[in-house]
Scaffold this motif. Structure first.
Motif, PDB file in Angstrom:
ATOM      1  N   ALA A   1       5.912  20.281  -0.303  1.00 10.02           N
ATOM      2  CA  ALA A   1       6.454  21.332   0.569  1.00 10.02           C
ATOM      3  C   ALA A   1       5.335  22.202   1.127  1.00 10.02           C
ATOM      4  N   LEU A   2       4.362  22.543   0.274  1.00  7.29           N
ATOM      5  CA  LEU A   2       3.227  23.349   0.717  1.00  7.29           C
ATOM      6  C   LEU A   2       2.403  22.600   1.768  1.00  7.29           C
ATOM      7  N   LEU A   3       2.125  21.329   1.507  1.00  2.00           N
ATOM      8  CA  LEU A   3       1.359  20.514   2.461  1.00  2.00           C
ATOM      9  C   LEU A   3       2.094  20.406   3.794  1.00  2.00           C
ATOM     10  N   PHE A   4       3.401  20.219   3.720  1.00  2.24           N
ATOM     11  CA  PHE A   4       4.199  20.102   4.942  1.00  2.24           C
ATOM     12  C   PHE A   4       4.141  21.402   5.735  1.00  2.24           C
ATOM     13  N   ASP A   5       4.261  22.521   5.042  1.00  2.00           N
ATOM     14  CA  ASP A   5       4.191  23.836   5.684  1.00  2.00           C
ATOM     15  C   ASP A   5       2.844  24.026   6.388  1.00  2.00           C
ATOM     16  N   LEU A   6       1.766  23.676   5.706  1.00  2.00           N
ATOM     17  CA  LEU A   6       0.426  23.793   6.308  1.00  2.00           C
ATOM     18  C   LEU A   6       0.289  22.875   7.526  1.00  2.00           C
TER      19      LEU A   6
ATOM     20  N   GLN B   1       0.839  -1.197   0.000  1.00  2.00           N
ATOM     21  CA  GLN B   1       0.000   0.000   0.000  1.00  2.00           C
ATOM     22  C   GLN B   1       0.874   1.247   0.000  1.00  2.00           C
ATOM     23  N   THR B   2       1.926   1.241   0.790  1.00  2.00           N
ATOM     24  CA  THR B   2       2.840   2.373   0.854  1.00  2.00           C
ATOM     25  C   THR B   2       3.521   2.574  -0.502  1.00  2.00           C
ATOM     26  N   ALA B   3       3.884   1.482  -1.140  1.00  2.00           N
ATOM     27  CA  ALA B   3       4.571   1.560  -2.432  1.00  2.00           C
ATOM     28  C   ALA B   3       3.670   2.167  -3.504  1.00  2.00           C
ATOM     29  N   GLU B   4       2.349   1.963  -3.375  1.00  2.00           N
ATOM     30  CA  GLU B   4       1.402   2.466  -4.357  1.00  2.00           C
ATOM     31  C   GLU B   4       1.171   3.967  -4.219  1.00  2.00           C
ATOM     32  N   LEU B   5       1.538   4.548  -3.097  1.00  2.00           N
ATOM     33  CA  LEU B   5       1.306   5.962  -2.883  1.00  2.00           C
ATOM     34  C   LEU B   5       2.255   6.784  -3.746  1.00  2.00           C
ATOM     35  N   VAL B   6       1.671   7.574  -4.612  1.00  2.00           N
ATOM     36  CA  VAL B   6       2.466   8.448  -5.475  1.00  2.00           C
ATOM     37  C   VAL B   6       2.301   9.863  -4.944  1.00  2.00           C
ATOM     38  N   PRO B   7       3.391  10.444  -4.457  1.00  2.00           N
ATOM     39  CA  PRO B   7       3.273  11.805  -3.935  1.00  2.00           C
ATOM     40  C   PRO B   7       3.168  12.819  -5.064  1.00  2.00           C
ATOM     41  N   PRO B   8       2.534  13.947  -4.784  1.00  2.00           N
ATOM     42  CA  PRO B   8       2.484  15.011  -5.787  1.00  2.00           C
ATOM     43  C   PRO B   8       3.877  15.621  -5.967  1.00  2.00           C
ATOM     44  N   PRO B   9       4.031  16.563  -6.905  1.00  2.00           N
ATOM     45  CA  PRO B   9       5.338  17.199  -7.110  1.00  2.00           C
ATOM     46  C   PRO B   9       5.894  17.818  -5.824  1.00  2.00           C
ATOM     47  N   ALA B  10       7.211  17.963  -5.783  1.00  2.00           N
ATOM     48  CA  ALA B  10       7.924  18.440  -4.592  1.00  2.00           C
ATOM     49  C   ALA B  10       7.364  19.742  -4.031  1.00  2.00           C
ATOM     50  N   GLU B  11       7.008  20.691  -4.906  1.00  2.00           N
ATOM     51  CA  GLU B  11       6.499  21.970  -4.404  1.00  2.00           C
ATOM     52  C   GLU B  11       5.145  21.805  -3.703  1.00  2.00           C
ATOM     53  N   GLU B  12       4.351  20.836  -4.174  1.00  2.00           N
ATOM     54  CA  GLU B  12       3.059  20.555  -3.522  1.00  2.00           C
ATOM     55  C   GLU B  12       3.296  19.921  -2.155  1.00  2.00           C
TER      56      GLU B  12
ATOM     57  N   VAL C   1      -5.187  22.531   9.262  1.00  2.00           N
ATOM     58  CA  VAL C   1      -5.782  21.313   8.708  1.00  2.00           C
ATOM     59  C   VAL C   1      -6.837  21.621   7.644  1.00  2.00           C
ATOM     60  N   LYS C   2      -7.671  22.618   7.873  1.00  2.00           N
ATOM     61  CA  LYS C   2      -8.728  22.953   6.909  1.00  2.00           C
ATOM     62  C   LYS C   2      -8.108  23.347   5.566  1.00  2.00           C
ATOM     63  N   THR C   3      -7.108  24.212   5.586  1.00  2.00           N
ATOM     64  CA  THR C   3      -6.433  24.639   4.363  1.00  2.00           C
ATOM     65  C   THR C   3      -5.705  23.456   3.716  1.00  2.00           C
ATOM     66  N   LEU C   4      -5.108  22.616   4.533  1.00  2.00           N
ATOM     67  CA  LEU C   4      -4.418  21.425   4.048  1.00  2.00           C
ATOM     68  C   LEU C   4      -5.393  20.525   3.291  1.00  2.00           C
ATOM     69  N   LEU C   5      -6.587  20.341   3.843  1.00  2.00           N
ATOM     70  CA  LEU C   5      -7.596  19.509   3.182  1.00  2.00           C
ATOM     71  C   LEU C   5      -8.058  20.131   1.861  1.00  2.00           C
ATOM     72  N   GLU C   6      -8.146  21.450   1.819  1.00  2.00           N
ATOM     73  CA  GLU C   6      -8.508  22.129   0.569  1.00  2.00           C
ATOM     74  C   GLU C   6      -7.416  21.887  -0.484  1.00  2.00           C
ATOM     75  N   GLU C   7      -6.170  21.936  -0.046  1.00  2.00           N
ATOM     76  CA  GLU C   7      -5.050  21.714  -0.969  1.00  2.00           C
ATOM     77  C   GLU C   7      -5.007  20.279  -1.480  1.00  2.00           C
ATOM     78  N   VAL C   8      -5.242  19.303  -0.596  1.00  2.00           N
ATOM     79  CA  VAL C   8      -5.212  17.907  -1.065  1.00  2.00           C
ATOM     80  C   VAL C   8      -6.364  17.637  -2.025  1.00  2.00           C
TER      81      VAL C   8
END
Length: 90
Positions: A32-37, A19-30, A43-50
């Motif tokens: 980074a933004l999620l990590f910052d949030l 399951q972990t192997a199947e997870l494809v992360p978005p581009p690095a800048e995305e 959390v609300k803004t993070l959910l909007e971004e995802v």
């Protein structure tokens, strides 16, 4: 009985790693933004971004799903840890 339990645990671990192997992360800048949030506890803004990221490509759905599940339970620390591992990969 014990060996059967061991096999079952082994299969469960294998399933989790697949399951972990199947997870494809978005581009690095995305990521980074999620990590910052997540670091800011937004959390609300993070959910909007995802949600926005999910619209970019279906391959991001499992990644987004994982974050949503953690957010639903307000597990901000786990969200940070989850995103951080992908931040280091990109």
């Amino acid at each position: 009985f014990h060996s059967l339990l061991g096999v079952r645990e082994g299969l469960h671990a294998l399933e989790n790693s697949l399951q972990t192997a199947e997870l494809v992360p978005p581009p690095a800048e995305e990521v980074a933004l999620l990590f910052d949030l997540a670091m800011k506890g937004r959390v609300k803004t993070l959910l909007e971004e995802v949600e926005r990221i999910e619209q970019l490509d279906d391959k991001f759905v499992p990644f987004v799903k994982e974050i949503r599940q953690l957010a639903k339970n307000f597990q901000v620390k786990k969200i940070r840890e989850f995103i951080k591992q992908y931040r280091l990969l990109s």
